[in-house]
Design a protein around this motif. Sequence first.
Motif, mmCIF file in Angstrom:
data_model
loop_
_atom_site.group_PDB
_atom_site.id
_atom_site.type_symbol
_atom_site.label_atom_id
_atom_site.label_comp_id
_atom_site.label_asym_id
_atom_site.label_seq_id
_atom_site.Cartn_x
_atom_site.Cartn_y
_atom_site.Cartn_z
ATOM 1 N N MET A 177 1.076 -1.123 0.108
ATOM 2 C CA MET A 177 -0.086 -0.149 0.061
ATOM 3 C C MET A 177 1.031 1.292 0.000
ATOM 4 S SD MET A 177 -2.952 0.857 2.782
ATOM 5 C CE MET A 177 -4.004 2.232 2.479
ATOM 6 N N ALA A 178 0.560 1.988 -0.950
ATOM 7 C CA ALA A 178 1.306 3.415 -0.953
ATOM 8 C C ALA A 178 1.070 4.259 0.066
ATOM 9 C CB ALA A 178 0.925 4.217 -2.271
ATOM 10 N N SER A 179 1.970 4.746 0.470
ATOM 11 C CA SER A 179 2.160 6.185 1.719
ATOM 12 C C SER A 179 1.342 7.217 1.181
ATOM 13 C CB SER A 179 3.356 6.685 2.189
ATOM 14 O OG SER A 179 4.101 5.481 2.736
ATOM 15 N N THR A 180 0.510 7.793 2.150
ATOM 16 C CA THR A 180 0.039 9.002 1.943
ATOM 17 C C THR A 180 0.061 10.201 2.762
ATOM 18 O OG1 THR A 180 -2.005 8.465 2.970
ATOM 19 C CG2 THR A 180 -2.043 7.951 0.816
ATOM 20 N N VAL A 181 0.074 11.517 2.448
ATOM 21 C CA VAL A 181 0.468 12.667 3.089
ATOM 22 C C VAL A 181 -0.841 13.671 2.830
ATOM 23 C CG1 VAL A 181 1.689 13.631 1.542
ATOM 24 C CG2 VAL A 181 1.891 14.117 4.075
ATOM 25 N N GLN A 182 -1.177 14.490 3.753
ATOM 26 C CA GLN A 182 -2.347 15.455 3.812
ATOM 27 C C GLN A 182 -1.331 16.831 3.734
ATOM 28 O OE1 GLN A 182 -4.797 15.333 7.081
ATOM 29 N NE2 GLN A 182 -6.362 13.992 5.963
ATOM 30 N N ILE A 183 -1.727 17.642 2.481
ATOM 31 C CA ILE A 183 -1.000 18.867 1.998
ATOM 32 C C ILE A 183 -2.282 19.917 1.986
ATOM 33 C CG2 ILE A 183 0.583 20.023 0.598
ATOM 34 C CD1 ILE A 183 1.612 17.294 -0.219
ATOM 35 N N PRO A 184 -1.940 21.049 2.750
ATOM 36 C CA PRO A 184 -2.966 22.211 2.803
ATOM 37 C C PRO A 184 -2.850 22.977 1.248
ATOM 38 C CG PRO A 184 -1.178 22.679 4.170
ATOM 39 C CD PRO A 184 -1.020 21.311 3.909
ATOM 40 N N LEU A 185 -3.842 23.357 0.878
ATOM 41 C CA LEU A 185 -4.031 24.375 -0.411
ATOM 42 C C LEU A 185 -3.764 25.567 0.173
ATOM 43 C CD1 LEU A 185 -6.652 22.300 -2.231
ATOM 44 C CD2 LEU A 185 -4.196 22.066 -2.471
ATOM 45 N N GLY A 204 9.112 9.091 -1.468
ATOM 46 C CA GLY A 204 8.753 10.009 -0.237
ATOM 47 C C GLY A 204 8.374 11.240 -0.615
ATOM 48 N N ARG A 205 8.067 11.525 -1.967
ATOM 49 C CA ARG A 205 7.588 12.888 -2.534
ATOM 50 C C ARG A 205 6.295 12.768 -3.068
ATOM 51 N NH1 ARG A 205 10.717 17.204 -2.399
ATOM 52 N NH2 ARG A 205 9.560 18.041 -4.158
ATOM 53 N N PRO A 206 5.419 14.072 -2.745
ATOM 54 C CA PRO A 206 4.005 14.054 -3.307
ATOM 55 C C PRO A 206 4.253 14.727 -4.792
ATOM 56 C CG PRO A 206 4.297 15.768 -1.639
ATOM 57 C CD PRO A 206 5.710 14.913 -1.631
ATOM 58 N N PRO A 207 3.221 14.519 -5.596
ATOM 59 C CA PRO A 207 3.063 15.104 -6.885
ATOM 60 C C PRO A 207 3.622 16.484 -7.140
ATOM 61 C CG PRO A 207 1.203 13.699 -6.452
ATOM 62 C CD PRO A 207 1.889 13.969 -5.173
ATOM 63 N N LEU A 208 3.971 17.030 -8.007
ATOM 64 C CA LEU A 208 4.462 18.240 -7.886
ATOM 65 C C LEU A 208 3.545 19.251 -8.270
ATOM 66 C CD1 LEU A 208 7.523 18.089 -10.382
ATOM 67 C CD2 LEU A 208 7.777 18.354 -7.860
ATOM 68 N N THR A 209 2.270 18.961 -8.887
ATOM 69 C CA THR A 209 1.029 19.675 -8.981
ATOM 70 C C THR A 209 -0.176 19.079 -8.564
ATOM 71 O OG1 THR A 209 0.640 19.082 -11.258
ATOM 72 C CG2 THR A 209 2.044 20.990 -10.924
ATOM 73 N N THR A 218 -5.211 14.948 0.150
ATOM 74 C CA THR A 218 -4.547 13.693 0.760
ATOM 75 C C THR A 218 -3.914 13.118 -0.721
ATOM 76 O OG1 THR A 218 -5.836 13.130 2.552
ATOM 77 C CG2 THR A 218 -4.467 11.387 1.658
ATOM 78 N N VAL A 219 -2.602 13.031 -0.891
ATOM 79 C CA VAL A 219 -1.940 12.385 -2.034
ATOM 80 C C VAL A 219 -1.042 11.402 -1.708
ATOM 81 C CG1 VAL A 219 -2.187 14.766 -3.037
ATOM 82 C CG2 VAL A 219 -0.272 14.238 -1.794
ATOM 83 N N GLU A 220 -0.619 10.411 -2.916
ATOM 84 C CA GLU A 220 0.111 9.442 -2.586
ATOM 85 C C GLU A 220 1.625 10.012 -2.619
ATOM 86 O OE1 GLU A 220 -0.651 5.984 -4.670
ATOM 87 O OE2 GLU A 220 -2.765 5.870 -4.166
ATOM 88 N N LEU A 221 2.518 9.269 -2.065
ATOM 89 C CA LEU A 221 3.797 9.720 -2.165
ATOM 90 C C LEU A 221 4.477 8.709 -3.176
ATOM 91 C CD1 LEU A 221 4.647 10.214 1.623
ATOM 92 C CD2 LEU A 221 4.113 11.983 0.102
ATOM 93 N N ASP A 222 5.459 9.204 -3.977
ATOM 94 C CA ASP A 222 6.135 8.377 -4.961
ATOM 95 C C ASP A 222 7.183 7.346 -4.273
ATOM 96 O OD1 ASP A 222 8.445 10.142 -4.360
ATOM 97 O OD2 ASP A 222 8.214 11.014 -6.426
#
Length: 68
Positions: free
Chosen positions: A1-9, A27-32, A20-24
């Motif tokens: 299962m992929a790790s996720t993180v919550q990021i504020p807009l 360990g980094r979230p998508p650039l956009t 909530t986005v998946e990390l690559d």
Amino acid sequence: MASTVQIPLVGGAADGETVTVELDVNGRPPLTHHHLGSKGLAEAQIYELESDDQPGREWIYAWRGPAV
């Protein structure tokens, strides 16, 4: 299962919301993030990943403008 993180807009129509986005594999979230409006892609807003210096918050998505 992929790790996720919550990021504020930050800025734009979705200011203050969090996504909530998946990390690559590095360990980094998508650039956009394309935040859809009430009319879907016709009102989408583009947010770009930035590092953040607030404690407990590594990243934010900063508003860049409408997608169309």
